[in-house]
Design a protein around this motif. Structure first.
Motif, PDB file in Angstrom:
ATOM      1  N   GLY A 158       0.742  -1.098   0.081  1.00 27.38           N
ATOM      2  CA  GLY A 158      -0.027  -0.066   0.109  1.00 27.38           C
ATOM      3  C   GLY A 158       0.867   1.274   0.045  1.00 27.38           C
ATOM      4  N   ALA A 159       1.900   1.159   0.520  1.00 26.90           N
ATOM      5  CA  ALA A 159       2.966   2.331   0.692  1.00 26.90           C
ATOM      6  C   ALA A 159       3.089   2.736  -0.783  1.00 26.90           C
ATOM      7  CB  ALA A 159       4.196   1.961   1.662  1.00 26.90           C
ATOM      8  N   VAL A 160       3.110   2.133  -1.748  1.00 24.64           N
ATOM      9  CA  VAL A 160       3.817   2.326  -3.112  1.00 24.64           C
ATOM     10  C   VAL A 160       2.756   3.271  -3.455  1.00 24.64           C
ATOM     11  CG1 VAL A 160       3.916   1.408  -5.472  1.00 24.64           C
ATOM     12  CG2 VAL A 160       4.772   0.329  -3.545  1.00 24.64           C
ATOM     13  N   ALA A 161       1.615   3.395  -3.175  1.00 25.02           N
ATOM     14  CA  ALA A 161       0.566   4.727  -3.528  1.00 25.02           C
ATOM     15  C   ALA A 161       1.167   5.989  -3.235  1.00 25.02           C
ATOM     16  CB  ALA A 161      -0.615   4.327  -2.942  1.00 25.02           C
ATOM     17  N   LEU A 162       1.956   5.827  -2.265  1.00 28.34           N
ATOM     18  CA  LEU A 162       2.889   7.289  -1.951  1.00 28.34           C
ATOM     19  C   LEU A 162       3.794   7.868  -3.174  1.00 28.34           C
ATOM     20  CD1 LEU A 162       4.027   6.823   1.853  1.00 28.34           C
ATOM     21  CD2 LEU A 162       2.237   8.296   0.746  1.00 28.34           C
ATOM     22  N   CYS A 163       4.103   6.924  -3.958  1.00 27.70           N
ATOM     23  CA  CYS A 163       5.107   7.068  -5.235  1.00 27.70           C
ATOM     24  C   CYS A 163       4.083   7.391  -6.396  1.00 27.70           C
ATOM     25  CB  CYS A 163       5.723   5.977  -5.418  1.00 27.70           C
ATOM     26  SG  CYS A 163       7.027   5.363  -4.293  1.00 27.70           S
ATOM     27  N   GLY A 164       2.770   7.607  -6.259  1.00 33.14           N
ATOM     28  CA  GLY A 164       1.924   7.800  -7.260  1.00 33.14           C
ATOM     29  C   GLY A 164       2.106   9.134  -8.146  1.00 33.14           C
ATOM     30  N   ARG A 165       2.621  10.086  -7.141  1.00 35.89           N
ATOM     31  CA  ARG A 165       2.623  11.380  -7.828  1.00 35.89           C
ATOM     32  C   ARG A 165       4.198  11.321  -8.602  1.00 35.89           C
ATOM     33  NH1 ARG A 165       0.375  14.185  -2.812  1.00 35.89           N
ATOM     34  NH2 ARG A 165      -1.924  14.601  -3.592  1.00 35.89           N
ATOM     35  N   GLY A 166       4.972  10.691  -8.233  1.00 31.42           N
ATOM     36  CA  GLY A 166       6.447  10.583  -8.704  1.00 31.42           C
ATOM     37  C   GLY A 166       6.456   9.664  -9.901  1.00 31.42           C
ATOM     38  N   LEU A 167       5.940   8.555 -10.038  1.00 29.33           N
ATOM     39  CA  LEU A 167       5.987   7.480 -10.883  1.00 29.33           C
ATOM     40  C   LEU A 167       4.672   7.622 -11.741  1.00 29.33           C
ATOM     41  CD1 LEU A 167       6.848   4.408  -8.551  1.00 29.33           C
ATOM     42  CD2 LEU A 167       8.268   5.631 -10.040  1.00 29.33           C
ATOM     43  N   GLY A 168       3.719   8.209 -11.306  1.00 28.02           N
ATOM     44  CA  GLY A 168       2.404   8.395 -12.062  1.00 28.02           C
ATOM     45  C   GLY A 168       1.536   7.158 -11.544  1.00 28.02           C
TER      46      GLY A 168
END
Length: 169
Positions: free
Chosen positions: A73-83
């Motif tokens: 779930g923490a990968v969702a934090l990367c949503g802005r950086g990764l798309g």
């Protein structure tokens, strides 16, 4: 990802390494710190869980399994950086990675470092993109807990520190 990590944690008996770490955590929960106790974050959390719940194989593996589920779930934090597509792909790869599942389902070392590494990287990328107090706080907590966890989190903390030093240049 959470279902793969949390289902039937007590189906197999503990390995020798898992039982040694669990026994040390059990002794700490009963106020008898053994000589040479590592005292890392996973062992400390397990000892607190042993104080609250019974000393079973399931409880010994509970903290790493929850950390592994939270890592997906923490990968969702990367949503802005990764798309969104990149974050979804990274989350899917983590959710179904056999190595990530194995580490999350075992009470060994290197079970909590992945969560802190993903939380550090994700919150740092999110903060750089859009500064918020919540992401700065998450980064600071993960960065502060990294040395007490394992080599994965410590290496991620060093990489983040190097990035922060080189980014202004």
């Amino acid at each position: 990802g959470a279902a793969l990590r949390l289902a039937r944690l007590d189906a197999l008996p503990l390995t020798f390494e898992e039982s040694a770490r669990a026994f040390d955590a059990l002794r700490v929960s009963r106020n008898a710190v053994p000589d040479g106790w590592s005292g890392d974050l996973a062992a400390a959390l397990t000892s607190y869980l042993f104080r609250v719940f019974d000393d079973t194989d399931l409880v010994a593996r509970l903290a790493p399994a929850v950390a592994g589920a939270l890592m997906v779930g923490a990968v969702a934090l990367c949503g802005r950086g990764l798309g969104r597509g990149g974050a979804l792909a990274a989350g899917a790869l983590l959710a179904f990675s056999p190595l990530a599942i194995l580490l999350a389902r075992s009470a060994t070392a290197f079970s909590l470092g992945g969560l802190l590494a993903v939380a550090m990287a994700g919150s740092l990328l999110s903060y750089i993109r859009e500064p918020r107090a919540a992401t700065a706080f998450l980064f600071a907590v993960a960065f502060g807990l990294a040395p007490s966890t394992d080599a994965v989190a410590t290496t991620a903390a060093l990489a983040c520190a190097g990035f922060l030093l080189l980014e202004p240049v």
